[in-house]
Design a protein around this motif. Structure first.
Motif, PDB file in Angstrom:
ATOM      1  N   THR A  73       0.687  -0.795   0.090  1.00 45.04           N
ATOM      2  CA  THR A  73      -0.140   0.022   0.206  1.00 45.04           C
ATOM      3  C   THR A  73       0.993   0.935  -0.194  1.00 45.04           C
ATOM      4  O   THR A  73       1.588   0.803  -0.121  1.00 45.04           O
ATOM      5  CB  THR A  73      -0.967  -0.021   1.839  1.00 45.04           C
ATOM      6  OG1 THR A  73      -0.138  -0.188   2.383  1.00 45.04           O
ATOM      7  CG2 THR A  73      -1.973  -1.049   1.127  1.00 45.04           C
ATOM      8  N   HIS A 131      -4.426  -0.364  12.762  1.00 48.16           N
ATOM      9  CA  HIS A 131      -2.674  -1.462  12.647  1.00 48.16           C
ATOM     10  C   HIS A 131      -1.854  -0.894  13.657  1.00 48.16           C
ATOM     11  O   HIS A 131      -1.684   0.229  14.585  1.00 48.16           O
ATOM     12  CB  HIS A 131      -1.911  -0.828  11.614  1.00 48.16           C
ATOM     13  CG  HIS A 131      -2.943  -0.946  10.016  1.00 48.16           C
ATOM     14  ND1 HIS A 131      -4.433  -0.609   9.687  1.00 48.16           N
ATOM     15  CD2 HIS A 131      -3.583  -2.458   9.444  1.00 48.16           C
ATOM     16  CE1 HIS A 131      -5.503  -1.289   9.223  1.00 48.16           C
ATOM     17  NE2 HIS A 131      -4.752  -2.365   8.422  1.00 48.16           N
ATOM     18  N   HIS A 132      -0.769  -2.323  13.751  1.00 47.71           N
ATOM     19  CA  HIS A 132       0.063  -1.826  14.504  1.00 47.71           C
ATOM     20  C   HIS A 132       0.904  -1.227  14.141  1.00 47.71           C
ATOM     21  O   HIS A 132       0.992  -0.067  13.504  1.00 47.71           O
ATOM     22  CB  HIS A 132       1.241  -2.716  14.010  1.00 47.71           C
ATOM     23  CG  HIS A 132       1.458  -3.986  12.583  1.00 47.71           C
ATOM     24  ND1 HIS A 132       2.149  -2.733  11.406  1.00 47.71           N
ATOM     25  CD2 HIS A 132       0.562  -3.480  11.542  1.00 47.71           C
ATOM     26  CE1 HIS A 132       2.066  -3.506  10.248  1.00 47.71           C
ATOM     27  NE2 HIS A 132       1.522  -3.952  10.061  1.00 47.71           N
ATOM     28  N   LYS A 135       3.438  -0.101  10.579  1.00 51.86           N
ATOM     29  CA  LYS A 135       2.662   0.021   9.432  1.00 51.86           C
ATOM     30  C   LYS A 135       3.849   1.827   9.114  1.00 51.86           C
ATOM     31  O   LYS A 135       3.689   3.007   9.575  1.00 51.86           O
ATOM     32  CB  LYS A 135       0.625   0.336   9.234  1.00 51.86           C
ATOM     33  CG  LYS A 135       0.666   0.608   8.570  1.00 51.86           C
ATOM     34  CD  LYS A 135      -0.677   0.178   8.654  1.00 51.86           C
ATOM     35  CE  LYS A 135      -1.729   0.519   6.799  1.00 51.86           C
ATOM     36  NZ  LYS A 135      -0.836   0.023   6.138  1.00 51.86           N
ATOM     37  N   SER A 140      -4.528   3.732   6.307  1.00 51.61           N
ATOM     38  CA  SER A 140      -4.228   1.943   5.726  1.00 51.61           C
ATOM     39  C   SER A 140      -5.275   1.597   4.000  1.00 51.61           C
ATOM     40  O   SER A 140      -6.086   2.735   3.847  1.00 51.61           O
ATOM     41  CB  SER A 140      -5.356   0.956   5.731  1.00 51.61           C
ATOM     42  OG  SER A 140      -6.516   1.583   6.303  1.00 51.61           O
ATOM     43  N   GLY A 141      -4.380   1.567   2.940  1.00 47.65           N
ATOM     44  CA  GLY A 141      -4.720   1.566   1.617  1.00 47.65           C
ATOM     45  C   GLY A 141      -6.517   0.489   2.000  1.00 47.65           C
ATOM     46  O   GLY A 141      -7.105   1.502   0.550  1.00 47.65           O
ATOM     47  N   THR A 142      -6.666   0.292   2.728  1.00 44.87           N
ATOM     48  CA  THR A 142      -8.047  -0.133   2.630  1.00 44.87           C
ATOM     49  C   THR A 142      -9.317   0.512   2.905  1.00 44.87           C
ATOM     50  O   THR A 142      -9.893   0.609   2.067  1.00 44.87           O
ATOM     51  CB  THR A 142      -8.074  -2.108   3.801  1.00 44.87           C
ATOM     52  OG1 THR A 142      -7.483  -2.792   3.948  1.00 44.87           O
ATOM     53  CG2 THR A 142      -9.280  -2.854   3.716  1.00 44.87           C
TER      54      THR A 142
HETATM   55  O1  LIG Z   1       0.269  -2.811   6.554  1.00 45.06           O
HETATM   56  C1  LIG Z   1      -0.825  -3.552   7.439  1.00 45.06           C
HETATM   57  O2  LIG Z   1      -0.123  -4.254   8.222  1.00 45.06           O
HETATM   58  C2  LIG Z   1      -1.978  -4.046   6.437  1.00 45.06           C
HETATM   59  N1  LIG Z   1      -2.034  -3.472   5.175  1.00 45.06           N
HETATM   60  C3  LIG Z   1      -2.976  -3.261   4.491  1.00 45.06           C
HETATM   61  C4  LIG Z   1      -3.587  -1.402   4.388  1.00 45.06           C
HETATM   62  O3  LIG Z   1      -3.112  -1.555   4.189  1.00 45.06           O
HETATM   63  O4  LIG Z   1      -5.262  -1.931   3.866  1.00 45.06           O
HETATM   64  C5  LIG Z   1      -4.329  -4.265   4.766  1.00 45.06           C
HETATM   65  C6  LIG Z   1      -4.147  -4.856   6.158  1.00 45.06           C
HETATM   66  O5  LIG Z   1      -4.954  -3.977   6.747  1.00 45.06           O
HETATM   67  C7  LIG Z   1      -2.975  -4.876   7.159  1.00 45.06           C
END
Ligand SMILES: O=C(O)C1=N[C@H](C(=O)O)C[C@H](O)C1
Ligand code: NAI
Length: 238
Positions: A73, A131-132, A135, A140-142
């Motif tokens: 992403t 997210h963790h 990242k 997030s891309g989602t």
């Molecule tokens: O970086 C992650 O861990 C994830 N990245 C993707 C996003 O950016 O959406 C998919 C998922 O959520 C995990």
């Protein structure tokens, strides 16, 4: 199938484990710049790297005529350019902001809910992702995909990251990005009025769903030419 892993971090390692269980061979893996000679051996490449490497990795696969699945992403400013190069070189490509089957079902649920809410003026939509802390990108891309699907169905015209700027947010969907240790990925869409809140959430418990979806996409893509989405893959297997 001989798989090259472009990016051997959290996702690369999870994909390796599941791919071997499904009878595939990992013929090449890298966490730095690609060795072209080594990559040539692969039937398919799976890129889960970093935002500033994805475009180079993907276009290298087009050059070597190797089908490529990418889940990285944060590089989509270059997506249209990648698609152009893919078509010119007769390449094979699938990108998805999220390869999990559950999230792809959740995308459909989000679209349906957005259509239902389109004329409900009392409700305000909001998006939150957790997210963790490792990242690199936010949102997030989602979350961006979810927002784009809501924009397609409603009067909203854009999205913004909450707490980052003070521009005009009229008809804009606010996305809150929270970072908490070890969270694989949680996405919530909420519609709130004075009276009530309607909320849908997808919670990933592990990274296996993302990894399995990417392997299924690679198996599906191997003998095809063109640019595809995860919907194409799911339409043919569900
Ligand atoms: O970086 C992650 O861990 C994830 N990245 C993707 C996003 O950016 O959406 C998919 C998922 O959520 C995990
Ligand atoms: N689409 C999806 O379903 C999912 C997407 N992601 C995305 O995938 C990407 C990777 O996620 P993680 O594995 O958690 O990150 P990570 O940080 O654990 O792994 C990335 C790896 O890429 C390496 N790398 C750096 N430069 C490289 C280069 N030039 N070529 C190849 N590798 C290089 C890094 O050294 C690191 O080992 C992120 O963009 C993340 O948002 C993550 C989970 C699911």
């Amino acid at each position: 199938m001989k798989i090259a892993l472009l990016g051997y971090g959290r996702m690369g390692k999870t994909i390796e484990e599941l791919a071997i269980k499904r009878g595939h061979e990992i013929c090449y893996k890298t966490s730095t710049a690609i060795d072209e000679e080594a990559l040539k051996e692969a039937d398919v490449a799976i890129d889960f790297s970093v935002p500033n490497a994805a475009f180079t990795n993907i276009t290298m696969c087009f050059k070597l005529n190797i089908p490529v699945v990418s889940g990285t992403t944060g590089w989509l400013d270059n997506y249209d350019k990648a698609i152009e190069i893919c078509h010119k070189s007769n390449g094979s490509f699938i990108y998805a902001s999220n390869f999990s089957i559950g999230v792809n079902l959740f995308f459909k649920l989000n679209k349906t809910l957005a259509h239902l809410m389109a004329n409900q003026q009392d409700y305000a939509v909001a998006l939150k992702e957790i997210h963790h802390t490792k990242k690199l990108d936010a949102p997030s891309g989602t979350a961006i995909t979810l927002a784009e699907h809501i924009i397609d169905a409603t009067d909203n015209t854009k999205w913004h990251l909450n707490n980052q700027d003070s521009k005009d947010h009229t008809n804009s969907i606010g996305i809150t990005a929270e970072r908490t240790p070890d969270v694989p990925g949680t996405h919530t869409i909420s519609y709130s009025s004075k009276i009530d809140t309607i909320e849908i959430t997808h919670t990933a418990h592990t990274r296996e769903g993302f990894a399995l979806g990417a392997i299924i996409a690679a198996e599906w893509l191997k003998d095809k030419t063109g640019v595809f989405t995860m919907n194409d893959v799911l339409d043919s297997i569900i």
